[in-house]
Design an enzyme around this catalytic site. Structure first.
Site, PDB file in Angstrom:
ATOM      1  CD  GLU A  15     -30.097 -16.801 -12.210  1.00 43.02           C
ATOM      2  OE1 GLU A  15     -28.890 -17.514 -12.399  1.00 43.02           O
ATOM      3  OE2 GLU A  15     -29.963 -15.432 -11.982  1.00 43.02           O
ATOM      4  CE  LYS A  60     -13.885 -16.149 -20.284  1.00 40.95           C
ATOM      5  NZ  LYS A  60     -15.159 -15.907 -21.313  1.00 40.95           N
ATOM      6  CD  GLU A 103     -21.326  -9.423  -6.505  1.00 42.62           C
ATOM      7  OE1 GLU A 103     -22.485  -9.837  -6.482  1.00 42.62           O
ATOM      8  OE2 GLU A 103     -20.900  -8.702  -5.682  1.00 42.62           O
TER       9      GLU A 103
END
Ligand code: NAP
Ligand code: MG
Length: 497
Positions: free
Chosen positions: A400, A190, A265
């Site tokens: 982030e 995906k 990840e």
């Protein structure tokens, strides 16, 4: 083709105006939804192509095909057969690399001049090809009375659901396809909504390489629909995910039903530490590149720049200077150093952090806004930006941003910087710049992150494991550690007394 000779950008052979299709069971098919999503060029807002708006039923069809392939002809392929397929795929990817990397450039903005030189996907495929024939178990002595032989075999985990982000589309896809082919698994891939085209092109090359139908299936669409369907599907054995911690939590919860194997990840807010004894001719450009590369849209970007007090001003000015000299423009322009952000959403996010930094009282040394040149006004271009006087507990230093923003924080000694470097929920990358070998090893030992780069940043190799500590996730990509994530270990006991 030499680097000096650009291939034609327009028209791109893959952008023929026809809506793209899904790859299921080795055939290109329409989505059950009958709907498409547009994919846009972030440098000018123009539509590039339509991709299928996939559904849960599309995912289900792909999983059925993947299961059938896992139990069918593919399961009888020897490691050498899979190796040859990986080599054929590597050759095809290499031969088509200019066009594939241009798809990434057009869809997510990364400068083509860099993307097409690195050819990381090709190196990864060669490495996985080499590893395909090395997978083996062990004979393990045991202490049972009598005569028992005990040995292990490693078997593919089965059907893998692979979900990838948009920030390095070709490499991300190959990082998921490679271990599947090397271990004998099958997959449903995906890709990210914003950057699916290179995955679809790679799907064509998988077919061309003679990989049996159903081994690699590709379902595009929205994450909350197709991604969520993968995470919850009872016949998927493992999910290999790269993306944000927020999405990862959804996947962890949704995967609990059949206890899927997971690799995660995720993001980062990586510390990059410059000591006063560093070689600043290397540390300054290295620290700037550690964030400005790919417009800051790199999971391991060294976005918290810790600089020893004595050299703080010099380094902050240095990285700001490097940023100001970067040529920002469309990634398809060979002169471009830094392209646009991927989307309007990402653009708004980064712009909002410029405000956050100013509101929190950080000092904006350079950048901090949108690029307003007429040629760039329809794209999502922002300036390379440096903030100084940042405290590690500011949002600017904790969250982030995924944009070209450096938060520069001063420190006095190794104890202080070790504490600050670890004062983040993340633990993906880190950098240490020093000419003192003892200091380098001492700090490397204390940083809680999956990678420490000494006098370099973002060095990568297919043989060296990459992945996170803490909120940056678990499991590793690259290295033999990655293959183990795609394998089950079976113990066999034989009473031969
Ligand atoms: P994201 O929103 O988490 O998306 C990643 C993928 O997950 C996309 O394919 C997305 O589909 C899909 N998705 C969205 N919602 C889902 C759901 N409910 N269930 C299953 N899948 C779902 O991340 P992003 O914003 O695209 O990417 C940026 C993040 O990735 C950053 O945090 C970055 O640090 C991280 N990243 C990490 C690494 C690493 O190796 N550690 C590498 C690159 C990026 P849609 O595109 O359709 O939303
Ligand atoms: Mg998204």
């Amino acid at each position: 083709m030499s680097v000096e000779q650009p291939v034609a950008v327009n028209p791109h052979p893959f952008l023929d105006g026809r809506p793209k299709r899904l790859l299921i069971d080795g055939k290109w098919v329409d989505s059950d939804s009958g709907q498409t999503l547009p994919t846009l060029n972030p440098a000018n807002g123009e539509m590039l192509a339509e991709i299928p708006d996939g559904t849960a039923s599309d995912v289900d069809r792909a999983v059925t095909a993947a299961r059938r392939a896992f139990e069918g002809e593919w399961s009888r392929w020897s490691p050498y057969d899979r190796q040859r397929a990986l080599v054929r795929l590597a050759d095809l990817v290499e031969a088509n690399y200019d066009d594939i990397s241009m798809l990434d450039t057009l869809e997510m903005g990364a400068p083509w001049s860099r993307a097409r030189i690195s050819r990381r996907a090709v190196g990864l495929l060669h490495w996985f090809a080499a590893m395909a024939v090395t997978i083996h178990g062990e004979t393990i002595p045991n202490s049972l009375p009598g005569q028992f032989l005990s040995y292990t075999v490693k078997e593919p985990v089965g059907v893998v659901g692979s979900i990838i982000p948009w920030n390095g589309p070709t490499t991300s896809a190959i990082w998921k396809i490679g271990p599947v082919l090397a271990t004998g698994c099958t997959m449903v891939l995906k890709p990210a909504e914003e950057a699916s085209l290179s995955s679809l092109r790679l799907g064509e090359l998988c077919v061309e390489a003679g990989i049996p139908g159903g081994v690699v299936n590709i379902v595009t669409g929205r994450g909350e629909v197709t991604g969520a369907a993968i995470a919850a599907h009872p016949d998927i054995d493992k999910v290999a995910f790269t993306g944000s911690p927020e999405t990862a939590r959804h996947i962890v919860r949704a995967s609990a039903g059949n206890m899927k194997r997971l690799t995660m990840e995720l993001g980062g807010k990586s510390p990059n530490v410059v000591f006063a004894d560093a070689d600043l001719d290397a540390a300054i450009p290295g620290s700037a590149t550690a964030v400005f590369m790919n417009c800051g849209q790199v999971c391991s970007a060294g976005s918290r720049l810790f600089v020893e007090e004595k050299i703080y001003d010099r380094v902050v000015e240095g990285v700001a200077d490097v940023g100001s000299q970067l040529r920002v423009g469309p990634g398809s322009d060979l002169q471009t150093d830094m392209g646009p952000l991927v989307s309007e959403q990402q653009f708004s996010r980064v712009m909002s952090y410029f405000d956050v930094g100013r509101d929190e009282g950080a000092h904006q040394v350079s950048g901090g806004g949108r690029l307003r040149e007429p040629a760039l006004e329809n794209g999502w271009f922002v300036e390379p930006t440096v903030f100084s006087q940042v405290h590690n507990d500011m949002r600017l230093a904790q969250e982030e941003i995924f944009g070209p923003v450096i938060a520069a924080i001063p420190f006095n000694d190794i104890d202080e910087v070790a504490r600050l470097a670890n004062a983040t929920p993340y633990g993906l990358g880190s950098g240490v710049w020093t000419t003192d070998v003892r200091k380098a090893h001492a700090l490397a030992a204390r940083i809680r992150a999956g990678a420490v780069w000494v006098n370099c940043y973002q060095a990568m190799d297919p043989a060296v494991p990459f992945g996170g500590y803490k909120l940056s996730g678990y499991g590793r990509e690259s290295g033999i550690q990655q293959l183990d994530e795609y394998l089950n270990v079976k113990a066999v006991w034989v009473n031969h007394g």
